[in-house]
Design an enzyme around this catalytic site. Structure first.
Site, PDB file in Angstrom:
ATOM      1  N   HIS A   7       0.818  -1.219   0.000  1.00  0.00           N
ATOM      2  CA  HIS A   7       0.000   0.000   0.000  1.00  0.00           C
ATOM      3  C   HIS A   7       0.848   1.264   0.000  1.00  0.00           C
ATOM      4  CE1 HIS A   7       0.339   0.024   4.526  1.00  0.00           C
ATOM      5  NE2 HIS A   7       0.314   1.330   4.324  1.00  0.00           N
ATOM      6  N   ASP A  55      -0.111  -7.510   1.492  1.00  0.00           N
ATOM      7  CA  ASP A  55       0.406  -6.142   1.587  1.00  0.00           C
ATOM      8  C   ASP A  55       1.931  -6.164   1.705  1.00  0.00           C
ATOM      9  OD1 ASP A  55       0.559  -3.423   1.834  1.00  0.00           O
ATOM     10  OD2 ASP A  55      -0.247  -3.320   3.866  1.00  0.00           O
ATOM     11  N   GLY A 103       2.667   6.713   8.809  1.00  0.00           N
ATOM     12  CA  GLY A 103       4.064   7.017   8.565  1.00  0.00           C
ATOM     13  C   GLY A 103       4.994   5.854   8.849  1.00  0.00           C
ATOM     14  N   SER A 132       4.170   2.610   7.997  1.00  0.00           N
ATOM     15  CA  SER A 132       3.869   1.507   7.091  1.00  0.00           C
ATOM     16  C   SER A 132       5.095   0.975   6.380  1.00  0.00           C
ATOM     17  CB  SER A 132       2.845   1.949   6.046  1.00  0.00           C
ATOM     18  OG  SER A 132       1.555   1.844   6.527  1.00  0.00           O
ATOM     19  N   GLY A 133       5.138  -0.330   6.238  1.00  0.00           N
ATOM     20  CA  GLY A 133       6.226  -0.983   5.542  1.00  0.00           C
ATOM     21  C   GLY A 133       7.458  -1.216   6.389  1.00  0.00           C
TER      22      GLY A 133
END
Length: 263
Positions: A73, A118, A211, A213-214
């Site tokens: 995402h 994801d 902020g 994410s990942g």
């Protein structure tokens, strides 16, 4: 309480038209986290993402000299990415690379509606390892059957510091957390949780947020990466609902297929 709505934790674009229906908020840092020491997380990557005139911030992890692991995402639809390596202070990376959408591999079965699969990869120019920049260790293939329930873990990133915050963190944050079972996580998120997710509890509002994410979730005792930040409750990051990650052991074959990296 069961929470039906979830939000991806990093699509904080400057233009609301770029959000494609995903509920988000302003950038910031991990809620109620601690300041990271210099070079404490040499595998931590920062990603400045561009979609047209809009921008966003995500995290990632260095998994090899030429590869960054992050969330689908974060990279879905982006035009280019500035990849920050060796940062503790966000704006002062030891190395920074500009890559285009041609360097991004998003999981073929990524579903932006359900947030299933994801996960994505970014290929970067080869980077040499140092005290500030080093790949994270991925789980071994035999760890595929590990649930990690009850294990102590650490999340890191530059995500929001509170539900009310609006500033991007200058300094890398981290938080100690504990893995909970997927069955316990499903009490909050219903069928959104799959075997390919891993969840943590967030007592006292210590959580990942927009902020982050990942970014990586690693086992505290070994620093092996077992998750990457995916989503949380739309009610807010400080509401003590579970935080949800993509389970890395579910994608070891996919990572190896595209990068050649294996354990």
């Amino acid at each position: 309480m069961k929470v039906l709505v979830v939000f991806a934790l990093a699509l904080a674009y400057a233009s609301a038209s770029a959000l494609r229906g995903v509920q988000t908020g302003p950038d910031g840092r991990i809620t109620h986290g601690e300041d990271a020491r210099t070079d404490q997380f040499p595998y931590q990557v920062g990603l400045s993402l561009k979609i047209g005139s809009s921008s966003a911030w995500c995290g990632g992890s260095l998994i090899g000299n030429e590869w960054v692991l992050t969330a689908a995402h974060c990279t879905d639809g982006v035009d280019s990415v500035e990849v920050y390596l060796g940062s503790t202070v966000r704006s002062s990376p030891k190395v920074k690379h500009h890559v285009t959408k041609d360097d991004i591999i998003i999981h073929a079965d990524w579903n932006s509606r359900t947030l299933r699969n994801d996960i994505s990869l970014i290929r970067i120019p080869r980077v040499e390892y140092s005290g500030a920049i080093r790949a994270v260790e991925l789980p071994r293939e035999e760890s595929h059957y590990s649930s990690y329930d009850g294990d102590e873990v650490i999340a890191s990133g530059w995500g929001r510091t509170s539900d009310d915050s609006s500033a991007v963190a200058a300094h890398l944050q981290y938080a100690h957390m504990k893995v909970i079972s997927n069955s316990q996580c499903k009490r909050t998120y219903y069928s959104t949780i799959r075997d390919s997710n891993i969840c943590v509890s967030t007592p006292a509002g210590v959580s990942t947020c927009n902020g982050d994410s990942g970014g990586p979730l690693v086992l505290e005792h070994s620093k092996v990466q077992v998750g990457l930040t995916s989503f949380g409750s739309a009610a807010g990051c400080e509401k003590e609902y579970p935080a949800v990650f993509t389970r890395v052991t579910s994608y070891l074959g996919w990572i190896h297929e595209h990068t050649g990296i294996s354990r």
